[in-house]
Design an enzyme around this catalytic site. Structure first.
Site, PDB file in Angstrom:
ATOM      1  N   LYS A  20      12.241  35.712  23.898  1.00 32.36           N
ATOM      2  CA  LYS A  20      11.454  36.000  25.101  1.00 32.36           C
ATOM      3  C   LYS A  20      10.500  34.860  25.427  1.00 32.36           C
ATOM      4  O   LYS A  20      10.455  34.360  26.557  1.00 32.36           O
ATOM      5  CB  LYS A  20      10.642  37.290  24.898  1.00 32.36           C
ATOM      6  CG  LYS A  20       9.630  37.562  26.000  1.00 32.36           C
ATOM      7  CD  LYS A  20      10.271  37.736  27.363  1.00 32.36           C
ATOM      8  CE  LYS A  20       9.233  37.758  28.474  1.00 32.36           C
ATOM      9  NZ  LYS A  20       9.837  37.850  29.804  1.00 32.36           N
ATOM     10  N   CYS A  55       3.568  34.316  33.328  1.00 27.75           N
ATOM     11  CA  CYS A  55       4.632  34.175  32.318  1.00 27.75           C
ATOM     12  C   CYS A  55       4.664  32.749  31.776  1.00 27.75           C
ATOM     13  O   CYS A  55       4.357  32.500  30.611  1.00 27.75           O
ATOM     14  CB  CYS A  55       5.986  34.523  32.938  1.00 27.75           C
ATOM     15  SG  CYS A  55       6.041  36.146  33.662  1.00 27.75           S
TER      16      CYS A  55
HETATM   17  N1  LIG Z   1       5.005  42.687  34.908  1.00 23.48           N
HETATM   18  C1  LIG Z   1       6.074  41.962  34.655  1.00 23.48           C
HETATM   19  O1  LIG Z   1       6.811  41.521  35.568  1.00 23.48           O
HETATM   20  C2  LIG Z   1       6.447  41.654  33.236  1.00 23.48           C
HETATM   21  C3  LIG Z   1       7.637  40.969  32.993  1.00 23.48           C
HETATM   22  C4  LIG Z   1       7.971  40.691  31.688  1.00 23.48           C
HETATM   23  C5  LIG Z   1       7.149  41.069  30.641  1.00 23.48           C
HETATM   24  N2  LIG Z   1       5.984  41.719  30.906  1.00 23.48           N
HETATM   25  C6  LIG Z   1       5.134  42.087  29.766  1.00 23.48           C
HETATM   26  O2  LIG Z   1       5.091  43.515  29.635  1.00 23.48           O
HETATM   27  C7  LIG Z   1       3.795  43.934  29.187  1.00 23.48           C
HETATM   28  C8  LIG Z   1       3.229  44.939  30.178  1.00 23.48           C
HETATM   29  O3  LIG Z   1       3.088  44.260  31.389  1.00 23.48           O
HETATM   30  P1  LIG Z   1       2.778  45.071  32.728  1.00 23.48           P
HETATM   31  O4  LIG Z   1       2.909  44.085  33.851  1.00 23.48           O
HETATM   32  O5  LIG Z   1       3.547  46.333  32.763  1.00 23.48           O
HETATM   33  O6  LIG Z   1       1.231  45.422  32.506  1.00 23.48           O
HETATM   34  P2  LIG Z   1       0.343  46.395  33.410  1.00 23.48           P
HETATM   35  O7  LIG Z   1      -1.055  45.920  33.269  1.00 23.48           O
HETATM   36  O8  LIG Z   1       0.950  46.544  34.756  1.00 23.48           O
HETATM   37  O9  LIG Z   1       0.497  47.815  32.702  1.00 23.48           O
HETATM   38  C9  LIG Z   1      -0.058  48.092  31.446  1.00 23.48           C
HETATM   39  C10 LIG Z   1      -0.448  49.567  31.476  1.00 23.48           C
HETATM   40  O10 LIG Z   1      -0.801  49.960  30.150  1.00 23.48           O
HETATM   41  C11 LIG Z   1      -1.969  50.754  30.238  1.00 23.48           C
HETATM   42  N3  LIG Z   1      -2.630  50.764  28.938  1.00 23.48           N
HETATM   43  C12 LIG Z   1      -3.360  49.784  28.369  1.00 23.48           C
HETATM   44  N4  LIG Z   1      -3.772  50.169  27.145  1.00 23.48           N
HETATM   45  C13 LIG Z   1      -3.285  51.427  26.941  1.00 23.48           C
HETATM   46  C14 LIG Z   1      -3.366  52.364  25.885  1.00 23.48           C
HETATM   47  N5  LIG Z   1      -4.026  52.061  24.775  1.00 23.48           N
HETATM   48  N6  LIG Z   1      -2.731  53.563  26.014  1.00 23.48           N
HETATM   49  C15 LIG Z   1      -2.048  53.842  27.148  1.00 23.48           C
HETATM   50  N7  LIG Z   1      -1.944  53.011  28.202  1.00 23.48           N
HETATM   51  C16 LIG Z   1      -2.554  51.807  28.089  1.00 23.48           C
HETATM   52  C17 LIG Z   1      -2.780  50.102  31.327  1.00 23.48           C
HETATM   53  O11 LIG Z   1      -3.772  50.979  31.792  1.00 23.48           O
HETATM   54  C18 LIG Z   1      -1.672  49.830  32.348  1.00 23.48           C
HETATM   55  O12 LIG Z   1      -1.459  50.946  33.167  1.00 23.48           O
HETATM   56  C19 LIG Z   1       2.974  42.655  29.037  1.00 23.48           C
HETATM   57  O13 LIG Z   1       3.022  42.229  27.708  1.00 23.48           O
HETATM   58  C20 LIG Z   1       3.701  41.650  29.940  1.00 23.48           C
HETATM   59  O14 LIG Z   1       3.518  40.316  29.496  1.00 23.48           O
HETATM   60  C21 LIG Z   1       5.606  42.023  32.171  1.00 23.48           C
HETATM   61  C1  LIG Z   2      10.370  38.380  33.194  1.00 22.99           C
HETATM   62  C2  LIG Z   2       9.876  36.988  33.318  1.00 22.99           C
HETATM   63  O1  LIG Z   2       9.141  36.493  32.476  1.00 22.99           O
HETATM   64  N1  LIG Z   2      10.306  36.316  34.419  1.00 22.99           N
HETATM   65  C3  LIG Z   2       9.858  34.975  34.648  1.00 22.99           C
HETATM   66  C4  LIG Z   2       9.357  34.916  36.081  1.00 22.99           C
HETATM   67  O2  LIG Z   2       8.594  33.742  36.193  1.00 22.99           O
HETATM   68  P1  LIG Z   2       7.493  33.627  37.360  1.00 22.99           P
HETATM   69  O3  LIG Z   2       7.216  34.963  37.941  1.00 22.99           O
HETATM   70  O4  LIG Z   2       6.354  32.873  36.802  1.00 22.99           O
HETATM   71  O5  LIG Z   2       8.254  32.797  38.510  1.00 22.99           O
HETATM   72  P2  LIG Z   2       8.876  31.314  38.448  1.00 22.99           P
HETATM   73  O6  LIG Z   2       9.961  31.306  39.472  1.00 22.99           O
HETATM   74  O7  LIG Z   2       9.191  30.938  37.070  1.00 22.99           O
HETATM   75  O8  LIG Z   2       7.673  30.350  39.029  1.00 22.99           O
HETATM   76  C5  LIG Z   2       6.560  30.075  38.220  1.00 22.99           C
HETATM   77  C6  LIG Z   2       5.813  28.912  38.867  1.00 22.99           C
HETATM   78  O9  LIG Z   2       6.617  27.727  38.748  1.00 22.99           O
HETATM   79  C7  LIG Z   2       6.771  27.102  40.024  1.00 22.99           C
HETATM   80  N2  LIG Z   2       8.127  26.532  40.060  1.00 22.99           N
HETATM   81  C8  LIG Z   2       9.204  27.326  39.866  1.00 22.99           C
HETATM   82  C9  LIG Z   2      10.462  26.781  39.878  1.00 22.99           C
HETATM   83  C10 LIG Z   2      10.639  25.384  40.103  1.00 22.99           C
HETATM   84  O10 LIG Z   2      11.761  24.844  40.138  1.00 22.99           O
HETATM   85  N3  LIG Z   2       9.517  24.622  40.302  1.00 22.99           N
HETATM   86  C11 LIG Z   2       8.255  25.165  40.275  1.00 22.99           C
HETATM   87  O11 LIG Z   2       7.263  24.441  40.445  1.00 22.99           O
HETATM   88  C12 LIG Z   2       6.551  28.201  41.049  1.00 22.99           C
HETATM   89  O12 LIG Z   2       6.028  27.676  42.246  1.00 22.99           O
HETATM   90  C13 LIG Z   2       5.526  29.089  40.351  1.00 22.99           C
HETATM   91  O13 LIG Z   2       4.204  28.636  40.603  1.00 22.99           O
HETATM   92  O14 LIG Z   2      10.435  34.888  37.032  1.00 22.99           O
HETATM   93  C14 LIG Z   2      11.386  33.825  36.817  1.00 22.99           C
HETATM   94  C15 LIG Z   2      12.454  33.901  37.914  1.00 22.99           C
HETATM   95  O15 LIG Z   2      11.837  33.546  39.140  1.00 22.99           O
HETATM   96  C16 LIG Z   2      12.033  34.038  35.450  1.00 22.99           C
HETATM   97  O16 LIG Z   2      12.978  33.011  35.228  1.00 22.99           O
HETATM   98  C17 LIG Z   2      10.966  33.968  34.393  1.00 22.99           C
HETATM   99  O17 LIG Z   2      11.560  34.283  33.121  1.00 22.99           O
END
Ligand SMILES: NC(=O)c1ccc[n+]([C@@H]2O[C@H](COP(=O)([O-])OP(=O)(O)OC[C@H]3O[C@@H](n4cnc5c(N)ncnc54)[C@H](O)[C@@H]3O)[C@@H](O)[C@H]2O)c1
Ligand SMILES: CC(=O)N[C@@H]1[C@@H](OP(=O)(O)OP(=O)(O)OC[C@H]2O[C@@H](n3ccc(=O)[nH]c3=O)[C@H](O)[C@@H]2O)O[C@H](CO)[C@@H](O)[C@@H]1O
Length: 476
Positions: free
Chosen positions: A232, A290
């Site tokens: 990841k 991220c």
């Molecule tokens: N959001 C994304 O697109 C995304 C993508 C990939 C990975 N992640 C990872 O997933 C994890 C969660 O991200 P998210 O975006 O869902 O976060 P978020 O902040 O949207 O949601 C987290 C939730 O957990 C709750 N919470 C916190 N502590 C708690 C507890 N002790 N008991 C019960 N609830 C509790 C918060 O109140 C909140 O509602 C993070 O580690 C993040 O890096 C997120």
């Molecule tokens: C679940 C998760 O972890 N998902 C991640 C998430 O990443 P993210 O939300 O941070 O979005 P990114 O697209 O990575 O952009 C980040 C920054 O990089 C700049 N950029 C991007 C491309 C490029 O060629 N040149 C740049 O300069 C852009 O402007 C921005 O500021 O989505 C991506 C798919 O979109 C995934 O692959 C990636 O795992």
């Protein structure tokens, strides 16, 4: 050979009751999809009743989606599983005792951009709640993005301490990282391949049993828990590295008076097994939550999960951290282009008015987490410039004044800077913009939005990232 854990899991039987701790962007769609799996009797969404997020409990139990923005399929799915009485959100963690499997999707931010140490306070609270009510034969899965070594180390210790049970004997433990993108949460969970890593083979098998029914196109990719944590954090580290390579090459092209985009087209023409290059795009910086943090999770993992000394590098920065520095330099480089453009018309940065188009870190979204524009504005202001910021999506951000009306932003500006590739900036009437700006206007393109020749013909001094063939007007 049967193990104590496999016996405990067999005694527990098939997974029928699931709990998801953390009702956020990851936990809500995850819980709703688990609840929709045939044979699942109950899916709990455990959400602490905090001042900022407690409101979600009631909304979710009314079948309403508390997440911002469009999430195709989620509203209907939530309404269905609530109506069927399968999904229930609660802040009463005692119901974890009923759960055959508990997943944890709690936020894991960094404490501050400086120290790059994860803030695990919330995650620890969630783990302790899970441990407190954990029963023999339960599967616990961490979905949060965590430093490699966390599942087998710190998280395991917290769960064992709180439950008095032993991971790998009394309960199964795994890491299954989330790869979702906001705006496509349901689709990503169903269609992305799912990395599933247990602390042992029984745990991996049990976690596969949990996730397999949720996948439509996605395949399960089994591995160890630590390998799953590395996968990841490394997949985002690699993307950051690829972007840094494009940024570094763009700086080379500027220095050599070459058009990066011609070079990119040339490199990208290499197609076929083993010769294709994954060249990405240069820009005014890398934002988001991220790519700006996962490299540092991976770096820390070498210490946290380290078994033997790292052979290289020793005592200096890794390739991955250097890539972070290249990407973090790009807002400063964009400022250098501003200064270079102003010097072409005999103006100083100090006292100049800079119109900045784009605040969010990605095009056509309101997500401004770790946006490069924040650093860029601060650098401009430190050098005495007056800045005005336009963004059609982001309407407020602590410490910054943002306008959704472009006219007052560009009026009487000396420089126009394109920081985010919002759709509307491609269709702007740059002749109109020029008329609104002060004489001898400068345009700096941070996202390859405009055609330099059109801009130069309109009477701007043009500067663009990677455009060594068009920068430094007039030609020296
Ligand atoms: N959001 C994304 O697109 C995304 C993508 C990939 C990975 N992640 C990872 O997933 C994890 C969660 O991200 P998210 O975006 O869902 O976060 P978020 O902040 O949207 O949601 C987290 C939730 O957990 C709750 N919470 C916190 N502590 C708690 C507890 N002790 N008991 C019960 N609830 C509790 C918060 O109140 C909140 O509602 C993070 O580690 C993040 O890096 C997120
Ligand atoms: C679940 C998760 O972890 N998902 C991640 C998430 O990443 P993210 O939300 O941070 O979005 P990114 O697209 O990575 O952009 C980040 C920054 O990089 C700049 N950029 C991007 C491309 C490029 O060629 N040149 C740049 O300069 C852009 O402007 C921005 O500021 O989505 C991506 C798919 O979109 C995934 O692959 C990636 O795992």
């Amino acid at each position: 050979m049967a193990t104590e854990l496999s016996a405990a899991l067999n005694q527990r039987g098939p997974i029928r009751t699931i709990g998801v701790i953390g009702m956020g962007y990851v936990g809500i769609p995850s819980a709703a999809l688990f609840a929709s799996v045939p044979g699942i009797r109950r899916a709990y969404g455990f959400q602490r009743n905090s001042p900022t997020s407690g409101y979600k409990i009631r909304m979710l139990n009314e079948g309403k989606n508390p997440l911002k923005g469009e999430e195709p399929g989620l509203d209907k799915l939530l309404a269905d599983v609530v109506h069927k009485g399968v999904f229930h959100c609660t802040d009463d963690f005692t119901s974890i005792q009923e759960c055959d499997a508990v997943t944890i999707a709690i936020q894991t931010p960094f404490k501050s951009p400086e120290d790059l140490i994860p803030d695990l306070t919330a995650l620890e609270e969630g783990l302790r709640q899970a441990g407190r009510y954990l029963t023999r034969g339960t599967l616990v899965v961490l979905e949060s993005t965590i430093t490699p070594g966390t599942t087998c180390g710190w998280a395991r210790e917290v769960l064992e301490e709180e439950s008095g049970l032993l991971a790998g004997r009394d309960f199964a433990l795994a890491h299954a990282p989330e790869r979702v993108m906001v705006g496509r949460l349901i689709q990503n969970i169903q269609e992305h391949d799912r990395i599933v890593g247990g602390i042992d083979e029984d745990s991996t098998r049990r976690a596969i049993e949990l996730y397999q029914p949720v996948l439509t196109k996605g395949q399960i990719i089994p591995m160890t828990a630590t390998a799953a944590e590395v996968t990841k954090t490394a997949e985002n580290t690699f993307r950051d590295l690829q972007i840094a390579a494009a940024n570094q090459l763009a700086l080379y092209c500027e220095a050599m008076g070459v058009n990066f985009y011609d070079v990119r087209t040339g490199i990208d023409s290499l197609k076929g097994d083993g010769i294709t290059r994954a060249i990405l795009w240069p820009g005014a910086g890398v934002g988001g939550h991220c790519l700006t943090k996962d490299t540092y999770h991976l770096e820390r993992g070498v210490d946290v999960a380290g078994r033997t000394p790292l052979d290289y590098p020793q005592g200096h920065e890794s390739l991955f951290v250097l890539a972070r520095h290249v990407n973090d330099f790009m807002p400063r480089h964009t400022f250098h282009l501003v200064r270079q453009g102003l010097s072409c018309v005999g103006k100083e940065v100090s006292g100049s008015r800079i119109a900045i188009l784009g605040f969010s870190f990605l095009p056509n979204t309101d997500d401004a987490r770790n946006t490069p524009t924040e650093q860029f504005v601060n650098i401009c202001q430190i050098h005495g410039a007056v800045t005005e910021i336009h963004d059609p999506w982001v309407h407020e951000y602590p410490g910054f004044s943002l306008s959704s009306d472009i006219e007052p932003v560009v009026k009487d500006a000396d420089v126009l800077v394109l920081m985010t590739a919002h759709r509307m900036y491609y269709a702007l009437d740059y002749d109109w913009v020029k008329r609104m700006m002060r004489p001898f206007p400068v345009l700096v393109d941070g996202r390859n939005i405009v055609d330099p020749d059109v801009i130069i013909r309109a009477g701007f001094v043009y500067e663009g990232i990677g455009r060594g063939d068009k920068n430094r007007y007039p030609r020296d």
